[in-house]
Design an enzyme around this catalytic site. Structure first.
Site, mmCIF file in Angstrom:
data_model
loop_
_atom_site.group_PDB
_atom_site.id
_atom_site.type_symbol
_atom_site.label_atom_id
_atom_site.label_comp_id
_atom_site.label_asym_id
_atom_site.label_seq_id
_atom_site.Cartn_x
_atom_site.Cartn_y
_atom_site.Cartn_z
ATOM 1 C CG ASP A 100 -2.253 0.561 1.016
ATOM 2 O OD1 ASP A 100 -2.321 1.621 0.376
ATOM 3 O OD2 ASP A 100 -3.244 -0.038 1.463
ATOM 4 C CG ASP A 202 -4.365 5.707 0.752
ATOM 5 O OD1 ASP A 202 -5.273 4.891 0.980
ATOM 6 O OD2 ASP A 202 -4.259 6.805 1.336
ATOM 7 C CD GLU A 244 -8.669 4.622 -1.941
ATOM 8 O OE1 GLU A 244 -9.623 4.355 -1.200
ATOM 9 O OE2 GLU A 244 -7.672 5.257 -1.534
ATOM 10 C CG HIS A 318 -9.151 -0.870 4.391
ATOM 11 N ND1 HIS A 318 -8.941 -0.920 3.018
ATOM 12 C CD2 HIS A 318 -8.693 0.330 4.796
ATOM 13 C CE1 HIS A 318 -8.367 0.209 2.635
ATOM 14 N NE2 HIS A 318 -8.205 0.982 3.694
ATOM 15 C CG ASP A 319 -11.354 2.544 3.269
ATOM 16 O OD1 ASP A 319 -10.905 2.573 4.433
ATOM 17 O OD2 ASP A 319 -10.675 2.867 2.270
#
Ligand code: GLC
Ligand code: CA
Length: 549
Positions: A100, A202, A244, A318-319
């Protein structure tokens, strides 16, 4: 079906949220040795790529999405030696690790920021965005941060405000500064040299911002920076990248991942997620699933990237809340709905991303009080929304459906206390349903959700039509049924899923009809889908591969 094939295209990815995956030493926090100890679970599933949410050194204000040292591992997660062992052990199982890359912002404890806030004349001051106070001493403007509060954070040492788009603990890095960009490139090469096979980037659409003109998402410098990053770091290395972007649309997607752009391989887009949010209260007032609108987003993306670019395919991360709770039926039809949703998503074109626990049909957390939550976003927004007059029960109701912590409860390995996750006190509550929903209970059960994921992942490796076949949407206006065909080399894969807890009647059009072999069935087996009327059981999903007709 003649298109460039890359090593990762027939693979399925798995996302690990390290804090919640496996705790090896009983401190209640997942860690890298814990992950290593569970790699066989991924291998058994057939996973080929592992996206590791941040494991870097961090004060953990946002569970690692606030990095204070980009070249070290958080001590609670392990050491660089543990990390190297993870890369090697994953490699032995032919699993490539995707790091990440969190470089829109650093932690406010990163040495860069400590220097930047100590001295206006430090070369690191310009690694961040600073503005002088307004004449009344207040912030330069009234923009709001994503996690609540003002976007400006006052730093008394230098008498200026710093730009903090997420939380005050996550100051935005100034990508206008070439020295910052060089530092990021160096760091990326350093991880690639350690053996990682790519990056998940990210909120990457935010790095090209122009804060003065309030051009934040997909800002004017974005693609220049991504092309530079590609030239400096990625070119000539056979890696995979996924950016993302909460703002990318089908119109801008190919700017990131078009073949000749020299930027990224694919994006995580969120239009299918946002389609279920309220116009004004966003995710805190979720709407029930509108299947027709939802299917249209997916079909639009399949079509937009039919000949160029590449899709990522996911319902979970995870969001996001757990898909079986958000879109499925977490009660009576939990297993079948988990399988039906997975079928519809995995048999499209692109790279499926499975989020830890999704493969066993884990559900939302079931939290009912603010004290159950740990997430910085939720805690900040709770304060802010209550200040604005939203009744707490309403906030908690929305949070129960869409809060990020729904996905962050510990992985459910077995039915014992601690769920096989920890022998200690977990950092966030374990879902009490781990006594029923866990890996151990499903591992040897061919009818389990886990076995279904294993099958879907294997099918992608076996059948080229799943990887490269043309996508043809069917029954687009049907409010219960999600259907499409994949075509190539005179073969047709037809996918037909009832996305509801009621039986569904449909009229199979000629374009969906197929005779051949049943690959997937969540209810009775079928090896043909005949044109004409069909009756599907609740959450029945079927995929048949064969000759059209
Ligand atoms: C991304 C991450 C999220 C994080 C945010 C700020 O959206 O997925 O978890 O809080 O960026 O880094
Ligand atoms: Ca631990």
């Amino acid at each position: 079906m003649t298109r460039q094939t890359r090593w990762w295209m027939d693979r399925t990815a798995y996302q690990i949220y390290p804090r919640s995956f496996a705790d090896s030493n009983g401190d209640g926090l997942g860690d890298i040795p814990g992950i290593i100890g569970r790699l066989d679970h991924l291998a058994d599933l057939g996973i080929g790529l592992l996206w590791l949410s941040p494991v870097y050194r961090s004060p953990m204000a946002d569970n690692g999405y606030d990095i204070s040292d980009y070249r070290d591992i958080a001590p609670e997660y392990g050491t660089l030696a543990d990390f190297d062992r993870l890369v090697a052990e994953a490699g032995r199982r032919d699993i490539g690790i995707i790091m990440d890359l969190v470089v829109n912002h650093s932690s406010d404890r990163h040495p860069w920021f400590l220097e930047a806030r100590r001295d206006r004349d430090s070369p690191f001051h310009d690694f961040y965005y600073w503005r002088d106070p307004a004449p009344d001493g207040g912030p330069p403007d009234n923009r709001r941060a994503y996690f609540g509060g003002p976007v400006w954070t006052f730093v008394p040492e230098v008498g200026r405000y710093v730009f903090t788009l997420f939380s005050p603990q996550q100051p935005d890095l100034n990508w206008q500064n070439p020295a910052l960009r060089r530092a990021v490139h160096d760091m990326m090469r350093w991880w690639l040299d350690r053996g990682v096979r790519g990056f998940r980037m990210d909120v990457i659409d935010l790095i090209g911002k122009d804060i003065d003109r309030d051009l934040i998402a997909e800002g004017p410098y974005l693609h220049g920076f991504l092309q530079e990053m590609h030239r400096e770091v990625l070119a000539g290395r056979d890696v995979v990248t996924v950016g993302e972007s909460w703002n990318v649309s089908r119109d801008t997607a190919l700017l990131y991942c078009g073949r000749d752009r020299g930027e990224l391989d694919m994006v995580f887009q969120f239009q299918h997620i946002v389609a279920g949010w309220d116009e004004t209260h966003g995710k805190w007032r979720p709407r029930p699933l509108d299947l027709v609108a939802f299917k249209k987003v997916w079909a639009d993306w399949q079509e937009a990237l039919q000949d160029d670019g590449w899709n990522s395919l996911f319902l979970n991360n995870h969001d996001l809340p757990r898909s079986v709770s958000r879109y499925g039926d977490a009660g009576q039809w939990r297993e079948r709905s988990a399988k039906a949703l997975a079928t519809a998503v995995h048999l499209m074109r692109g790279t499926p991303f499975v989020f830890q626990g999704e493969e066993i049909g884990m559900t939302n957390a079931g939290f009912t009080a603010i004290t159950h939550y740990r997430d910085i976003e939720l805690i900040n927004m709770h304060r802010e929304m209550l200040e604005q007059g939203l009744p707490e029960h309403q906030f908690l109701e929305g949070a129960g459906i869409t809060a990020r912590d729904n996905a962050r409860t510990p992985m459910q390995w077995d039915a014992f206390p601690g769920a096989g996750f920890t022998t200690g006190d977990p950092w966030i509550a374990i879902n009490p349903n781990h006594d029923r929903i866990n890996v151990a209970a499903q591992r040897d059960d061919p009818g389990s959700v886990l076995a279904h994921y294993r099958r879907l992942i294997a099918l992608r490796k076996r059948h080229e039509v799943i990887v490269h076949g043309r996508f043809v949407p069917c029954l687009e206006d049907h409010p219960q049924v999600w259907a499409y065909a994949r075509e190539g080399n005179n073969r047709r894969l037809s996918v037909l899923c009832n996305i509801s807890s009621d039986p569904a009647r449909a009229e199979v059009p000629p374009g969906l009809a197929v005779r051949g072999t049943g690959l997937i069935a969540t209810a009775g087996p079928r090896d043909a889908i005949a044109p004409g009327p069909i009756l599907l059981e609740p959450w029945e999903a079927v995929a048949v591969l064969g000759a059209p007709g």
